[in-house]
Scaffold this active site. Structure first.
Site, PDB file in Angstrom:
ATOM      1  N   TYR A 298      46.475  32.046  14.960  1.00 49.76           N
ATOM      2  CA  TYR A 298      46.660  32.718  13.670  1.00 49.76           C
ATOM      3  C   TYR A 298      46.579  31.738  12.509  1.00 49.76           C
ATOM      4  O   TYR A 298      46.428  32.145  11.358  1.00 49.76           O
ATOM      5  CB  TYR A 298      48.011  33.437  13.604  1.00 49.76           C
ATOM      6  CG  TYR A 298      48.204  34.570  14.572  1.00 49.76           C
ATOM      7  CD1 TYR A 298      47.174  35.022  15.402  1.00 49.76           C
ATOM      8  CD2 TYR A 298      49.443  35.200  14.679  1.00 49.76           C
ATOM      9  CE1 TYR A 298      47.376  36.053  16.301  1.00 49.76           C
ATOM     10  CE2 TYR A 298      49.657  36.237  15.576  1.00 49.76           C
ATOM     11  CZ  TYR A 298      48.623  36.657  16.390  1.00 49.76           C
ATOM     12  OH  TYR A 298      48.837  37.677  17.278  1.00 49.76           O
TER      13      TYR A 298
ATOM     14  N   HIS B 260      48.202  33.447  25.376  1.00 50.46           N
ATOM     15  CA  HIS B 260      47.631  34.466  24.481  1.00 50.46           C
ATOM     16  C   HIS B 260      46.603  35.356  25.187  1.00 50.46           C
ATOM     17  O   HIS B 260      46.603  36.572  25.007  1.00 50.46           O
ATOM     18  CB  HIS B 260      46.990  33.784  23.267  1.00 50.46           C
ATOM     19  CG  HIS B 260      46.919  34.656  22.067  1.00 50.46           C
ATOM     20  ND1 HIS B 260      46.949  34.167  20.777  1.00 50.46           N
ATOM     21  CD2 HIS B 260      46.829  36.001  21.934  1.00 50.46           C
ATOM     22  CE1 HIS B 260      46.876  35.180  19.919  1.00 50.46           C
ATOM     23  NE2 HIS B 260      46.792  36.299  20.603  1.00 50.46           N
TER      24      HIS B 260
END
EC number: 1.1.1.346
Length: 266
Positions: free
Chosen positions: A39, A97
């Protein structure tokens, strides 16, 4: 360990925008903040947390290891870098992730490193994200279901992920629903609009209430204070069996997060 059921997601938020959004969320009462290495906002999330003055033990912070850091020699150093950016000695939850694209890095190499990170005190708990039943089965064989705090996957009224949800429930693994509002599509759905009108709430609140009532952890994201508050208030809504049945009929396998390196979904 219990994950706070309603968290604040920071996907796609960067720079001052994420600082302001997390600051407002914390002011309103959010205590579960979700970020990730990819991110590119861990530093800013950390700044907002530090400036809030909220005691560390009242917060639940999640980050995620990106696919380029799954090699055993990279995973722990990458988590240490995340902690440095966040300004924390420890996160509450660290997730893989995505499974390694095409399983090029065997799970046997990276999942034990997550356990090692926990042993070193870098994270209180570990888990996974975007794992299929096949990946989750392998993970359970490697580290045990009791060591997998959650599998974070896409779930919303148009994608119920039922097979995976049933399997996770059988294994006692909590699912965390990301993209719970289907990037705003829930607002335009007539069924959700009708339920919302009956409860005098918004379609977004109906979607979140449905997920929470179904037993999922949810991590909606918003930059607007009013929407953040409305998302928090969704926890107070009690949907009827008829409402739940109507939402069940909305399932259409509409997957939004589906990059070219995604696994073969269930």
């Amino acid at each position: 360990m219990t994950i706070p059921p309603l968290g604040f997601g920071t996907f796609r938020l960067k720079g001052q925008e994420v600082i302001d959004a997390v600051t407002t969320a914390l002011e309103l009462g959010y205590r579960h903040i979700d970020t990730a290495q990819i991110y590119d906002n861990e530093k800013e999330v950390g700044e907002a947390i530090a400036a809030s003055g909220i005691p560390r033990d009242e917060l639940f912070i999640t980050t995620k290891i990106w696919i380029t850091n799954l090699k055993p020699e990279k995973l722990i150093p990458s988590l240490q870098e995340s902690l440095q950016k966040l300004g924390l000695k420890q996160v509450d939850l660290t997730l893989i992730h995505w499974p390694s694209p095409e399983d090029k890095v065997p799970m046997e190499e990276y999942l034990p490193m997550l356990l090692e990170a926990r042993e070193q005190g870098l994270t209180r708990a570990i888990g996974v994200s975007n794992f299929t039943i096949e990946h989750l089965t392998q993970a359970i064989d490697l580290v045990g279901a009791e060591n997998i705090a959650t599998n974070q996957v896409e779930i919303h009224p148009f994608l119920h992920n039922r097979k995976l949800a049933e399997f996770a429930r059988e294994q006692g693994i909590q699912l965390t629903a990301y993209m719970p509002l289907a990037v705003g599509k829930v607002m335009q759905d007539p069924v959700l609009q009708a339920i919302a009108t009956a409860h005098q709430v918004t379609p977004a609140q109906v979607a979140l209430a449905w997920l929470l009532q179904s037993g999922y952890v949810v991590i909606p994201s918003s930059t607007k204070r009013a929407n953040q508050q409305a998302n928090l208030d969704a926890a107070k809504i009690q949907l009827s069996q008829e409402d739940v049945a109507a939402i069940a009929a909305l399932e259409r396998g509409e997957r939004i997060a589906n990059p070219d390196f995604a696994p073969a979904w269930d």
